[in-house]
Write an enzyme that holds these catalytic residues in place. Structure first.
Site, PDB file in Angstrom:
ATOM      1  N   HIS A 156      33.787  40.462  52.617  1.00 31.26           N
ATOM      2  CA  HIS A 156      33.619  40.472  51.305  1.00 31.26           C
ATOM      3  C   HIS A 156      32.311  40.153  50.796  1.00 31.26           C
ATOM      4  O   HIS A 156      31.601  40.708  50.038  1.00 31.26           O
ATOM      5  CB  HIS A 156      34.535  39.447  50.960  1.00 31.26           C
ATOM      6  CG  HIS A 156      34.479  38.762  49.205  1.00 31.26           C
ATOM      7  ND1 HIS A 156      35.498  39.298  48.395  1.00 31.26           N
ATOM      8  CD2 HIS A 156      33.501  38.127  48.487  1.00 31.26           C
ATOM      9  CE1 HIS A 156      34.906  38.825  47.026  1.00 31.26           C
ATOM     10  NE2 HIS A 156      34.065  38.016  47.384  1.00 31.26           N
ATOM     11  N   GLU A 157      31.712  39.162  51.570  1.00 25.63           N
ATOM     12  CA  GLU A 157      30.204  38.624  51.301  1.00 25.63           C
ATOM     13  C   GLU A 157      29.322  39.662  51.805  1.00 25.63           C
ATOM     14  O   GLU A 157      28.150  39.684  50.941  1.00 25.63           O
ATOM     15  CB  GLU A 157      30.119  37.128  51.960  1.00 25.63           C
ATOM     16  CG  GLU A 157      30.822  36.081  51.422  1.00 25.63           C
ATOM     17  CD  GLU A 157      31.038  35.893  49.988  1.00 25.63           C
ATOM     18  OE1 GLU A 157      30.112  36.210  49.315  1.00 25.63           O
ATOM     19  OE2 GLU A 157      32.212  35.479  49.678  1.00 25.63           O
ATOM     20  N   HIS A 160      28.557  42.089  48.851  1.00 27.54           N
ATOM     21  CA  HIS A 160      27.763  41.616  47.979  1.00 27.54           C
ATOM     22  C   HIS A 160      26.065  41.995  48.520  1.00 27.54           C
ATOM     23  O   HIS A 160      25.303  42.195  47.744  1.00 27.54           O
ATOM     24  CB  HIS A 160      27.934  39.925  47.764  1.00 27.54           C
ATOM     25  CG  HIS A 160      29.065  39.546  46.866  1.00 27.54           C
ATOM     26  ND1 HIS A 160      29.066  39.998  45.575  1.00 27.54           N
ATOM     27  CD2 HIS A 160      29.977  38.685  47.247  1.00 27.54           C
ATOM     28  CE1 HIS A 160      30.233  39.592  45.239  1.00 27.54           C
ATOM     29  NE2 HIS A 160      30.854  38.592  46.109  1.00 27.54           N
ATOM     30  N   ASP A 167      32.093  40.317  42.247  1.00 30.86           N
ATOM     31  CA  ASP A 167      33.512  40.017  42.424  1.00 30.86           C
ATOM     32  C   ASP A 167      34.337  40.672  41.346  1.00 30.86           C
ATOM     33  O   ASP A 167      33.842  40.933  40.241  1.00 30.86           O
ATOM     34  CB  ASP A 167      33.470  38.571  42.320  1.00 30.86           C
ATOM     35  CG  ASP A 167      33.031  37.743  43.312  1.00 30.86           C
ATOM     36  OD1 ASP A 167      33.115  38.187  44.771  1.00 30.86           O
ATOM     37  OD2 ASP A 167      32.340  36.739  43.306  1.00 30.86           O
TER      38      ASP A 167
END
Length: 786
Positions: A156-157, A160, A167
């Site tokens: 998930h990170e 980014h 998000d």
């Protein structure tokens, strides 16, 4: 042939600079290589952290591979271990790996007790982020209930960080009115099922009730939360809640929820995360794999002593424009104040040949610093052979240590050299890091490539002495791997020009309580030593400046910890048309209290007109943002012209998030082609600056609990701070360099090709029968002007 090779080198350089980022990560045959995960020096020694990092990345690699339709995985990772940890046989010395280039930082939480993982991401959609911050407790698996499995969260990170997606939740707008006339939780996709409830806990017992609707907003009340079902079948999306077992994909155009007021929708123009990822260079340069990849390979690197060689140009052109003396002033400042104790320093001079002036000396006290000062050059003559200087630096390193990986070369030159391409391969293969200080408008541009391929720092200083560019450039060469408490921080850097004899300069500099150790005042002049007076905050005069008449500089180091408060200085000029500068640096007063710092950068290293650039400056204390400061960018061109730009943290124009401690602005005022340098000043007053205790943007979703068989199995409420901000109870000031950049194709007359920024914060409020609209006004040129 020489002309062709020069053109090729310059084109290659432009390409490399266009792509440059503080990260070294590259994609090779579907695998990400050269990822750096750095354990902060303030983390107590615990070998389990290394083991858990390896497990996290290994499981993340498999999850990433499936999530990207068998396209990407993690191939090799370096784990950077602090110097204070016990050395082991399996640990190697880093080469280019450093905290500055780390993709993931394992460090204590920004605010004690809040272990929220987040990605420092303040640029635009599709642009890479800065770094991921995990806390030791998170890596050690102690926060799995609240944030889910670390490997999944890492993916998930990583999305980014690498692809510039955001998000798919929004804690400021957790619910919205859907076109179906229902109130929906902000999420992607809407196939994620769950219930909306208010859950309150006191002592050991918790109660749950239905959410009420607020009569004004027509949405659910403030404390209403979305609790997802533990068992579900929906596969999307990783940017909403990757901790749901069934979630293994990013939202695509088929299941993307365009209605939700998610941060991703607002930042990426309502495109799905998979559409943004598909636009990335990574995606365009890869095809799906037939067979699953091997697990990641890990290198364990322990930070060790700093080895550095000054490689200084003494060619004939250095005799003009007071360059030789200004270089000596800046190099003396570096040797006296900037280079950290314990470092090894050598020195080489070069013109058309090289001269080894000092083997590596370990800095233990002022004795070694003064010995190196004696090796600085006194005359300049001859041609320019940059490769001779660099090869001589290699010998200096090898005379001390056969392993020269990670050794640093600080190269200063003011001239061109058409043979510099002959040693680029040697530099790349050596494992050394080249920092380049370009002095004056003719400094060789082909050297920039060496900086890019080795991960060094690139600074530019014009011939305008009052801009203090050379002193600033040497002052920025602090160790990238030292603990922040050991680093020299610049509090002031200021120049005064066109001063007449007997004129007075009366000014002040603030020393705040987070600094004060090893405080250093430096005064330089062009013609004749001025009268210097300095008073501490109690009004006691400080004397005993060391006056170096030959180098036209005077300096003093304040013993112990300098008193915090306002220091006053007076300078009386002794010649007409005088140029005076003052520089003040200090170190952290207390190793357990992080000092306030400023980091500055441009969004890219090259630009061609009319493509705008963005200036970014972060003001932090540790990892906590400082908001409400006055932050100014000074952008100096090749010929010494300075553009002044006030930077804003208002969430409009170039600024991505309001009140996140990142101050931004578009830069369009190109005055000429060539190099520019960025310098930033930040000032905070007792009534303005505040430590932001709000949650960081792009933080991981906290799981409030799960719905199992219709009942909520809750987690403890997320630790929040009652106060959103905390005042900074004193004044502070900092200056920092942000490196150099190159601008091309600026036309004569500079036609106005810059439109106003898009309005991104239009807000409507119903007041009786009237609707009030508010927004942040853009500028004439993006966010500048009216």
């Amino acid at each position: 042939v020489m002309g062709l090779s020069r053109s090729f080198v310059f084109l290659l350089l432009l390409y490399l600079l266009q792509e440059s980022n503080t990260s070294f990560v590259r994609l090779s045959d579907n695998g990400y290589e050269d990822i750096i995960i750095a354990i902060d020096p303030s983390v107590p020694e615990d070998e389990t952290i290394i083991k858990q990092i390896q497990e996290m990345v290994t499981s993340a690699s498999t999850y990433l591979f499936e999530a990207t339709e068998r396209r990407f995985f993690f191939k090799n990772v370096s784990i950077l271990i602090p110097e204070s940890w016990t050395n082991k046989l399996q640990y190697r010395r880093p080469s280019h790996e450093s905290y500055k280039h780390a993709d993931v930082i394992v460090a204590p939480p920004a605010i004690p007790g809040r272990d929220e993982p987040y990605t420092r991401q303040f640029t635009e959609c599709e642009e890479k982020g800065e770094y991921i911050h995990f806390t030791p407790d998170f890596v050690l698996g102690r926060k799995e209930n609240e944030y889910g499995h670390s490997g999944r969260l890492f993916v998930h990170e990583w999305a980014h960080l690498r692809w510039g997606v955001f998000d798919e939740y929004n804690e400021d707008q957790p619910f919205y009115a859907a076109s179906s006339k229902k109130i929906e939780a902000t999420r992607c996709s809407t196939g994620i099922s769950g219930i909306n409830r208010v859950r309150t806990c006191q002592g050991g017992s918790c109660t749950t009730r239905n959410c009420r609707t607020n009569s004004t907003t027509k949405l659910y009340e403030k404390n209403c939360q979305f609790f997802p079902d533990k068992i579900q079948s929906e596969k999307a999306s990783i940017m909403f809640m990757q901790s749901i077992d069934s979630v293994t994909e990013f939202c695509n155009e088929n299941n993307h929820n365009r209605e939700a007021p998610s941060i991703h929708n607002m930042k990426c123009n309502y495109r799905s995360t998979w559409e943004v990822i598909r636009m990335s260079e990574d995606f365009r340069n890869s095809t799906p794999m037939e067979t699953p990849p091997s697990p990641p390979v890990f290198s364990l690197l322990r930070v060790s002593e700093r080895f550095l060689c000054l490689v200084l140009d003494i060619s004939g052109s250095m005799a003009s424009a007071d360059r030789l003396n200004r270089m000596n002033q800046a190099a003396k400042y570096f040797l006296l104040q900037i280079i950290e104790d314990g470092s090894w320093v050598g020195m080489v001079h070069f013109n058309n040949v090289a001269y080894n002036k000092s083997e590596l000396i370990q800095i233990k006290s002022n004795t070694e610093r003064n010995k190196l000062l004696e090796s600085l050059p006194t005359i300049a003559s001859g041609g320019t052979s940059i490769c001779s200087g660099i090869r001589s630096a290699f010998k200096v390193f090898k005379n001390r240590n056969s392993q020269i990986d990670g050794s640093e070369i600080v190269l200063l030159t003011d001239g061109e050299d058409n043979t510099v391409s002959s040693c680029i391969d040697e530099v790349r293969d050596s494992g050394t890091i080249v920092h380049f200080i370009a002095l004056g408008p003719s400094a060789d541009k082909a050297v920039d490539q060496m900086v890019t391929i080795t991960g060094g720092i690139y600074h530019f200083a014009s011939d305008e002495a009052q801009n203090n560019g050379l002193v600033d450039a040497f002052g920025a060469l602090v160790s990238e791997n030292a603990d922040i408490s050991q680093k020299s921080l610049q509090l002031e850097s200021k120049g005064f020009t066109q001063i007449q004899s007997n004129d007075w300069i009366n000014d002040t500099v603030v020393i705040d309580s987070t600094v004060g150790k090893d405080t250093f005042f430096l005064i330089t002049w062009k013609q004749q030593a001025p009268d210097i007076s300095l008073w501490d905050p109690k009004g006691t005069q400080v004397t005993n400046f060391m006056v170096d008449t030959a180098s036209k500089m005077a300096y003093i180091s304040i013993p112990g910890t300098a008193q915090d408060g306002i220091w006053t200085y007076n300078l009386k000029a002794k010649a007409n048309q005088e140029i005076l500068t003052i520089t003040v640096t200090s170190r952290a007063a207390n190793s357990s209290v992080p000092p306030i710092t400023v980091n500055a950068k441009m969004n890219k290293d090259t630009s061609s007109y009319p493509s705008p650039m963005i200036v970014y400056a972060e003001v932090l204390q540790g990892y906590v943002p400082i908001i409400g400061a006055n932050v100014t960018a000074l952008i100096e061109s090749n010929s010494g012209n300075i553009e002044v730009l006030d930077l804003l943290d208002n969430g409009a124009g170039a600024d991505s998030f309001k009140d996140d401690g990142v101050y931004s602005r578009y830069f369009t005022a190109y005055s000429e082609n060539g190099r520019y340098s960025l310098k930033v000043r930040a000032h905070g007053g007792t009534n303005s600056a505040r430590r932001s205790l709000r949650h960081p943007p792009n933080r991981a979703a906290y799981i409030p609990g799960w719905v199992v068989d219709g009942e909520i199995e809750g987690n403890p409420p997320r630790p929040e701070t009652a106060e959103a901000t905390q005042p900074v109870l004193e004044n502070f000031s900092r200056t920092a360099l942000g490196g150099a950049f190159v601008v091309s194709e600026v036309p004569a007359g500079r036609p106005d090709k810059f439109p106003p920024s898009q309005i991104t914060d239009l807000h409507a409020t119903l007041d009786g029968d009237e609707i009030s609209l508010t927004w942040t006004a853009p500028g004439d040129d993006f966010d500048v002007g009216r």
